[in-house]
Write a protein that holds these residues in place. Structure first.
Motif, PDB file in Angstrom:
ATOM      1  N   CYS A 102       0.844  -1.195   0.000  1.00 46.65           N
ATOM      2  CA  CYS A 102       0.000   0.000   0.000  1.00 46.65           C
ATOM      3  C   CYS A 102       0.877   1.240   0.000  1.00 46.65           C
ATOM      4  O   CYS A 102       2.030   1.207   0.447  1.00 46.65           O
ATOM      5  CB  CYS A 102      -0.938   0.001   1.202  1.00 46.65           C
ATOM      6  SG  CYS A 102      -0.108   0.091   2.799  1.00 46.65           S
ATOM      7  N   LEU A 103       0.341   2.330  -0.522  1.00 41.83           N
ATOM      8  CA  LEU A 103       1.052   3.599  -0.478  1.00 41.83           C
ATOM      9  C   LEU A 103       0.953   4.160   0.934  1.00 41.83           C
ATOM     10  O   LEU A 103      -0.115   4.156   1.550  1.00 41.83           O
ATOM     11  CB  LEU A 103       0.454   4.575  -1.486  1.00 41.83           C
ATOM     12  CG  LEU A 103       0.612   4.199  -2.966  1.00 41.83           C
ATOM     13  CD1 LEU A 103      -0.119   5.200  -3.834  1.00 41.83           C
ATOM     14  CD2 LEU A 103       2.090   4.120  -3.344  1.00 41.83           C
ATOM     15  N   SER A 104       2.064   4.634   1.468  1.00 41.76           N
ATOM     16  CA  SER A 104       2.075   5.083   2.856  1.00 41.76           C
ATOM     17  C   SER A 104       3.133   6.161   3.043  1.00 41.76           C
ATOM     18  O   SER A 104       3.963   6.407   2.154  1.00 41.76           O
ATOM     19  CB  SER A 104       2.353   3.896   3.780  1.00 41.76           C
ATOM     20  OG  SER A 104       2.414   4.289   5.127  1.00 41.76           O
ATOM     21  N   LEU A 105       3.100   6.788   4.214  1.00 42.75           N
ATOM     22  CA  LEU A 105       4.143   7.712   4.641  1.00 42.75           C
ATOM     23  C   LEU A 105       4.932   7.039   5.754  1.00 42.75           C
ATOM     24  O   LEU A 105       4.339   6.484   6.692  1.00 42.75           O
ATOM     25  CB  LEU A 105       3.558   9.025   5.144  1.00 42.75           C
ATOM     26  CG  LEU A 105       2.825   9.897   4.122  1.00 42.75           C
ATOM     27  CD1 LEU A 105       2.244  11.131   4.812  1.00 42.75           C
ATOM     28  CD2 LEU A 105       3.750  10.320   2.993  1.00 42.75           C
ATOM     29  N   ASP A 106       6.258   7.060   5.664  1.00 43.60           N
ATOM     30  CA  ASP A 106       7.062   6.482   6.728  1.00 43.60           C
ATOM     31  C   ASP A 106       7.068   7.442   7.926  1.00 43.60           C
ATOM     32  O   ASP A 106       6.512   8.546   7.846  1.00 43.60           O
ATOM     33  CB  ASP A 106       8.475   6.162   6.222  1.00 43.60           C
ATOM     34  CG  ASP A 106       9.329   7.394   6.024  1.00 43.60           C
ATOM     35  OD1 ASP A 106       8.848   8.524   6.228  1.00 43.60           O
ATOM     36  OD2 ASP A 106      10.505   7.234   5.639  1.00 43.60           O
ATOM     37  N   PRO A 107       7.648   7.063   9.063  1.00 41.99           N
ATOM     38  CA  PRO A 107       7.654   7.941  10.245  1.00 41.99           C
ATOM     39  C   PRO A 107       8.297   9.300  10.002  1.00 41.99           C
ATOM     40  O   PRO A 107       8.087  10.231  10.798  1.00 41.99           O
ATOM     41  CB  PRO A 107       8.442   7.119  11.275  1.00 41.99           C
ATOM     42  CG  PRO A 107       8.211   5.707  10.886  1.00 41.99           C
ATOM     43  CD  PRO A 107       8.179   5.715   9.379  1.00 41.99           C
ATOM     44  N   HIS A 108       9.073   9.437   8.914  1.00 41.44           N
ATOM     45  CA  HIS A 108       9.700  10.720   8.584  1.00 41.44           C
ATOM     46  C   HIS A 108       8.889  11.492   7.540  1.00 41.44           C
ATOM     47  O   HIS A 108       9.395  12.455   6.951  1.00 41.44           O
ATOM     48  CB  HIS A 108      11.124  10.485   8.078  1.00 41.44           C
ATOM     49  CG  HIS A 108      11.984   9.722   9.038  1.00 41.44           C
ATOM     50  ND1 HIS A 108      12.488  10.256  10.205  1.00 41.44           N
ATOM     51  CD2 HIS A 108      12.408   8.415   9.013  1.00 41.44           C
ATOM     52  CE1 HIS A 108      13.191   9.344  10.848  1.00 41.44           C
ATOM     53  NE2 HIS A 108      13.155   8.223  10.149  1.00 41.44           N
ATOM     54  N   ARG A 109       7.656  11.020   7.304  1.00 42.64           N
ATOM     55  CA  ARG A 109       6.718  11.677   6.385  1.00 42.64           C
ATOM     56  C   ARG A 109       7.174  11.606   4.937  1.00 42.64           C
ATOM     57  O   ARG A 109       6.867  12.467   4.122  1.00 42.64           O
ATOM     58  CB  ARG A 109       6.480  13.145   6.774  1.00 42.64           C
ATOM     59  CG  ARG A 109       6.139  13.386   8.220  1.00 42.64           C
ATOM     60  CD  ARG A 109       4.867  12.687   8.631  1.00 42.64           C
ATOM     61  NE  ARG A 109       3.693  13.219   7.929  1.00 42.64           N
ATOM     62  CZ  ARG A 109       2.472  12.730   8.032  1.00 42.64           C
ATOM     63  NH1 ARG A 109       2.257  11.655   8.779  1.00 42.64           N
ATOM     64  NH2 ARG A 109       1.469  13.273   7.384  1.00 42.64           N
ATOM     65  N   ARG A 110       7.868  10.552   4.572  1.00 41.98           N
ATOM     66  CA  ARG A 110       8.297  10.352   3.193  1.00 41.98           C
ATOM     67  C   ARG A 110       7.389   9.309   2.540  1.00 41.98           C
ATOM     68  O   ARG A 110       7.001   8.334   3.182  1.00 41.98           O
ATOM     69  CB  ARG A 110       9.754   9.887   3.133  1.00 41.98           C
ATOM     70  CG  ARG A 110      10.750  10.898   3.679  1.00 41.98           C
ATOM     71  CD  ARG A 110      12.150  10.324   3.714  1.00 41.98           C
ATOM     72  NE  ARG A 110      12.218   9.143   4.582  1.00 41.98           N
ATOM     73  CZ  ARG A 110      13.345   8.516   4.899  1.00 41.98           C
ATOM     74  NH1 ARG A 110      14.501   8.941   4.401  1.00 41.98           N
ATOM     75  NH2 ARG A 110      13.331   7.462   5.700  1.00 41.98           N
ATOM     76  N   SER A 111       7.078   9.524   1.269  1.00 40.66           N
ATOM     77  CA  SER A 111       6.222   8.583   0.547  1.00 40.66           C
ATOM     78  C   SER A 111       6.964   7.277   0.304  1.00 40.66           C
ATOM     79  O   SER A 111       8.156   7.270  -0.033  1.00 40.66           O
ATOM     80  CB  SER A 111       5.783   9.184  -0.793  1.00 40.66           C
ATOM     81  OG  SER A 111       4.989  10.340  -0.582  1.00 40.66           O
ATOM     82  N   ALA A 112       6.254   6.171   0.474  1.00 44.25           N
ATOM     83  CA  ALA A 112       6.877   4.859   0.292  1.00 44.25           C
ATOM     84  C   ALA A 112       5.784   3.829   0.028  1.00 44.25           C
ATOM     85  O   ALA A 112       4.596   4.074   0.230  1.00 44.25           O
ATOM     86  CB  ALA A 112       7.682   4.471   1.525  1.00 44.25           C
ATOM     87  N   ILE A 113       6.218   2.662  -0.451  1.00 41.57           N
ATOM     88  CA  ILE A 113       5.342   1.504  -0.571  1.00 41.57           C
ATOM     89  C   ILE A 113       5.598   0.637   0.647  1.00 41.57           C
ATOM     90  O   ILE A 113       6.748   0.300   0.946  1.00 41.57           O
ATOM     91  CB  ILE A 113       5.622   0.735  -1.870  1.00 41.57           C
ATOM     92  CG1 ILE A 113       5.259   1.605  -3.071  1.00 41.57           C
ATOM     93  CG2 ILE A 113       4.848  -0.572  -1.899  1.00 41.57           C
ATOM     94  CD1 ILE A 113       5.673   1.024  -4.387  1.00 41.57           C
ATOM     95  N   MET A 114       4.538   0.291   1.357  1.00 39.10           N
ATOM     96  CA  MET A 114       4.700  -0.356   2.656  1.00 39.10           C
ATOM     97  C   MET A 114       4.069  -1.743   2.702  1.00 39.10           C
ATOM     98  O   MET A 114       2.987  -1.970   2.178  1.00 39.10           O
ATOM     99  CB  MET A 114       4.086   0.534   3.748  1.00 39.10           C
ATOM    100  CG  MET A 114       4.385   0.056   5.171  1.00 39.10           C
ATOM    101  SD  MET A 114       3.061  -0.993   5.845  1.00 39.10           S
ATOM    102  CE  MET A 114       1.780   0.225   6.137  1.00 39.10           C
ATOM    103  N   PHE A 115       4.804  -2.694   3.314  1.00 33.26           N
ATOM    104  CA  PHE A 115       4.288  -4.016   3.667  1.00 33.26           C
ATOM    105  C   PHE A 115       4.386  -4.152   5.185  1.00 33.26           C
ATOM    106  O   PHE A 115       5.381  -3.729   5.786  1.00 33.26           O
ATOM    107  CB  PHE A 115       5.127  -5.132   3.039  1.00 33.26           C
ATOM    108  CG  PHE A 115       4.957  -5.290   1.554  1.00 33.26           C
ATOM    109  CD1 PHE A 115       3.961  -6.107   1.041  1.00 33.26           C
ATOM    110  CD2 PHE A 115       5.802  -4.638   0.669  1.00 33.26           C
ATOM    111  CE1 PHE A 115       3.816  -6.273  -0.334  1.00 33.26           C
ATOM    112  CE2 PHE A 115       5.667  -4.791  -0.700  1.00 33.26           C
ATOM    113  CZ  PHE A 115       4.663  -5.613  -1.209  1.00 33.26           C
ATOM    114  N   ARG A 116       3.393  -4.799   5.812  1.00 32.19           N
ATOM    115  CA  ARG A 116       3.412  -4.991   7.264  1.00 32.19           C
ATOM    116  C   ARG A 116       3.044  -6.432   7.586  1.00 32.19           C
ATOM    117  O   ARG A 116       2.117  -6.988   7.004  1.00 32.19           O
ATOM    118  CB  ARG A 116       2.416  -4.043   7.934  1.00 32.19           C
ATOM    119  CG  ARG A 116       2.373  -4.118   9.458  1.00 32.19           C
ATOM    120  CD  ARG A 116       1.375  -3.092   9.979  1.00 32.19           C
ATOM    121  NE  ARG A 116       1.298  -3.078  11.403  1.00 32.19           N
ATOM    122  CZ  ARG A 116       0.519  -3.875  12.134  1.00 32.19           C
ATOM    123  NH1 ARG A 116      -0.241  -4.780  11.526  1.00 32.19           N
ATOM    124  NH2 ARG A 116       0.493  -3.773  13.441  1.00 32.19           N
ATOM    125  N   SER A 117       3.805  -7.044   8.509  1.00 31.81           N
ATOM    126  CA  SER A 117       3.506  -8.425   8.901  1.00 31.81           C
ATOM    127  C   SER A 117       2.159  -8.473   9.620  1.00 31.81           C
ATOM    128  O   SER A 117       1.775  -7.535  10.311  1.00 31.81           O
ATOM    129  CB  SER A 117       4.609  -8.987   9.797  1.00 31.81           C
ATOM    130  OG  SER A 117       4.654  -8.316  11.035  1.00 31.81           O
TER     131      SER A 117
END
Length: 251
Positions: free
Chosen positions: A184-199
């Motif tokens: 999914c498209l997300s913002l990392d803790p530093h507010r940067r755009s990224a593609i994220m996977f979560r267990s």
């Protein structure tokens, strides 16, 4: 050693077989025991700041071994163990607001020796007979609770590919069968755009990790992703603090 290393048969008392003369207790771990009122303090720690605390080291009979007297701005409490006699102790911590954190109880036992990777403590009687016979040894099995966290991969990319073209292949990690949620498209803790996977479940931390996480992009194997490190962040979700390990990968 942190407070997760607790032998349940000791009734919640942790064992510190400290060979070194110093030991640190991290305040973010103490704050996780608060049901309410700890969010503001955790945010300060997560932002790199300290919190004002007063702490005391107390024996079970009520004798105060050490008292910081005044509030100090800290992120962790450093204790000097040199000269401390073997026995049970309680670390009592009070916030500047007057709220008390859950106290940390531990057994200080420098005569315990730890053999890494074995899971056995050996206690050697230091009293020697006149015949200087070999030291008698007693063995104690100690059960350790592994630190666990949700693994979260942030893929940093300039690509315009659709998230559906990113896929993780993973059967197990550190002995646990696990699946990751969809990209999914997300913002990392530093507010940067990224593609994220979560267990989808908590994964135990291991000194020697096992299992592989393979990333596929547009049907092609990109490569194996790195493991989570030992550092764990606490993140608030649905009113609860959950442990998260963030892993950044440039693709």
């Amino acid at each position: 050693m942190d407070q997760d290393n607790t032998d349940e048969r000791l009734g919640g008392w942790s064992v510190l077989p400290c060979r070194s003369k110093h030991w640190s207790y991290h305040l973010d771990e103490a704050l996780t025991g608060l049901n309410v009122g700890g969010t503001e303090y955790i945010e300060r720690l997560n932002n790199g700041g300290g919190i004002l605390v007063r702490y005391q080291l107390i024996r079970p009979n009520g004798e105060v071994v050490f008292d910081s007297i005044e509030n100090q701005l800290l992120t962790k409490i450093d204790l000097t163990l040199a000269g401390l006699s073997e026995g049970m102790y309680e670390l009592v911590i009070t916030l500047d607001s007057g709220m008390s954190l859950p106290s940390f109880r531990f057994v200080y036992a420098p005569s315990l020796s730890w053999r890494p990777g074995v899971g056995v403590y050996e206690w050697f009687n230091r009293d020697q007979s006149e015949q200087k016979s070999p030291r008698a040894a007693e063995r104690y099995e100690v059960a350790f609770k592994e630190r666990e966290s949700y693994w979260r991969y942030f893929l940093m990319t300039n690509s315009l590919l659709n998230t559906h073209q990113y896929k993780l292949e993973c059967e197990s990690l550190n002995g646990v069968d696990v699946q990751f949620g969809p990209a999914c498209l997300s913002l990392d803790p530093h507010r940067r755009s990224a593609i994220m996977f979560r267990s989808k479940k908590l994964l135990p931390m291991r000194q020697s990790p096992s299992g592989k996480v393979i990333l596929e992009i547009a049907g092609d194997v990109w490569g194996q992703l790195p493991y989570a490190q030992t550092e764990v962040r606490l993140e608030k979700k649905l009113g609860k603090l959950i442990p998260v390990s963030d892993i950044y990968v440039q693709v």
